[in-house]
Design a protein around this motif. Structure first.
Motif, short mmCIF file in Angstrom:
data_model
loop_
_atom_site.label_atom_id
_atom_site.label_comp_id
_atom_site.label_asym_id
_atom_site.label_seq_id
_atom_site.Cartn_x
_atom_site.Cartn_y
_atom_site.Cartn_z
N PRO A 83 0.83 -1.21 0.00
CA PRO A 83 0.00 0.00 0.00
C PRO A 83 0.87 1.26 0.00
O PRO A 83 1.86 1.35 0.73
CB PRO A 83 -0.79 -0.11 1.32
CG PRO A 83 -0.82 -1.58 1.61
CD PRO A 83 0.50 -2.10 1.14
N GLY A 84 0.49 2.20 -0.85
CA GLY A 84 1.19 3.47 -0.90
C GLY A 84 2.33 3.54 -1.88
O GLY A 84 2.84 4.63 -2.18
N ILE A 85 2.75 2.40 -2.41
CA ILE A 85 3.90 2.38 -3.32
C ILE A 85 3.58 3.07 -4.65
O ILE A 85 4.36 3.88 -5.15
CB ILE A 85 4.37 0.93 -3.58
CG1 ILE A 85 4.96 0.32 -2.31
CG2 ILE A 85 5.38 0.90 -4.73
CD1 ILE A 85 6.23 0.97 -1.83
N GLU A 86 2.41 2.76 -5.22
CA GLU A 86 2.08 3.35 -6.52
C GLU A 86 2.04 4.89 -6.44
O GLU A 86 2.59 5.57 -7.31
CB GLU A 86 0.73 2.82 -7.02
CG GLU A 86 0.36 3.34 -8.40
CD GLU A 86 -0.88 2.69 -8.97
OE1 GLU A 86 -1.22 3.01 -10.13
OE2 GLU A 86 -1.50 1.85 -8.28
N ALA A 87 1.42 5.42 -5.39
CA ALA A 87 1.36 6.87 -5.23
C ALA A 87 2.75 7.46 -5.04
O ALA A 87 3.08 8.51 -5.61
CB ALA A 87 0.47 7.22 -4.04
N MET A 88 3.58 6.78 -4.26
CA MET A 88 4.94 7.26 -4.02
C MET A 88 5.75 7.33 -5.32
O MET A 88 6.42 8.34 -5.60
CB MET A 88 5.66 6.34 -3.04
CG MET A 88 7.12 6.71 -2.80
SD MET A 88 8.04 5.35 -2.01
CE MET A 88 8.12 4.17 -3.36
#
Length: 210
Positions: A83-88
């Motif tokens: 979770p959160g990797i794509e946005a980062m």
């Protein structure tokens, strides 16, 4: 900045696929499965198989081949994105950072994973060892990335969850950033000489943007 990302334990949780392939290889050789196997994620396969197979070169190579057989057909799909990797990744790319993947997984196994990630196109290059290599080669791959991108060590970061990533960073005098959501530990990363730690992808974005 040039941001070099480890794959397993940093961008994706690949425990199911990797350990499924390890169990398959051991079953083919008639070897009992260890009860604790998370430490298999990160090191080169031959390094992990050696103690179980009494350092028998031929059996180790057979195990690696059995592992690759299953990984090629199904194992490469058995993972989830943290979770959160794509946005980062999107934020780092939008900010103008150069992104690449440096993994201990052979390139032929890593490439289909990267290509199927929703953010896979953000990475300019992929570095992975030859399937026959007994070494992680993180240091050599980071050196190759510095040369390919024409990047200075002080303007480069290696991001990963295991000491292999930080070892490679230290060898090339680049920033080694440890992530705490993967398969390593804070103690392991600190001992290796991590420059900084990130508990979440949001923390990592802030560190790399500082």
């Amino acid at each position: 900045m040039l941001c070099l990302f480890d794959l397993d334990g940093t961008l994706i949780d690949s425990e199911v696929g990797i350990l499924g392939c390890v169990r398959h290889a051991l079953t083919q050789l008639g070897v009992p499965h260890p009860t604790e196997m998370r430490h298999w994620i990160g090191p080169p396969l031959r390094h992990s198989f050696a103690p179980l197979l009494e350092h028998d070169h031929d059996r180790i190579e057979q195990a690696v081949e059995h592992y690759h057989e299953r990984f090629h057909t199904i194992g490469w799909r058995e993972h989830t994105v943290y979770p959160g990797i794509e946005a980062m990744i999107g934020q780092l790319k939008a900010a103008g950072h150069e992104l690449a993947v440096v993994t201990s997984k052979p390139e032929r196994h890593a490439r289909p994973i990267i290509e199927h990630l929703p953010f896979g196109g953000a990475f300019s290059r992929l570095y992975g060892p030859h399937p026959s290599s007994p070494h992680s080669e993180k240091a050599a791959m980071i050196a190759a990335a510095l040369a390919d991108f024409g990047a200075k060590p002080e303007d480069t970061a290696m991001i990963g969850d295991r000491h292999f990533d930080i070892d490679g960073a230290v060898a090339n005098r680049v920033r080694g950033v440890g992530v705490l959501w993967g398969f390593g530990s804070r103690a392991e990363l600190e001992k290796a000489g991590a420059h900084a730690m990130a508990a979440t992808p949001q923390d990592l974005t802030a560190l790399l943007s500082a």
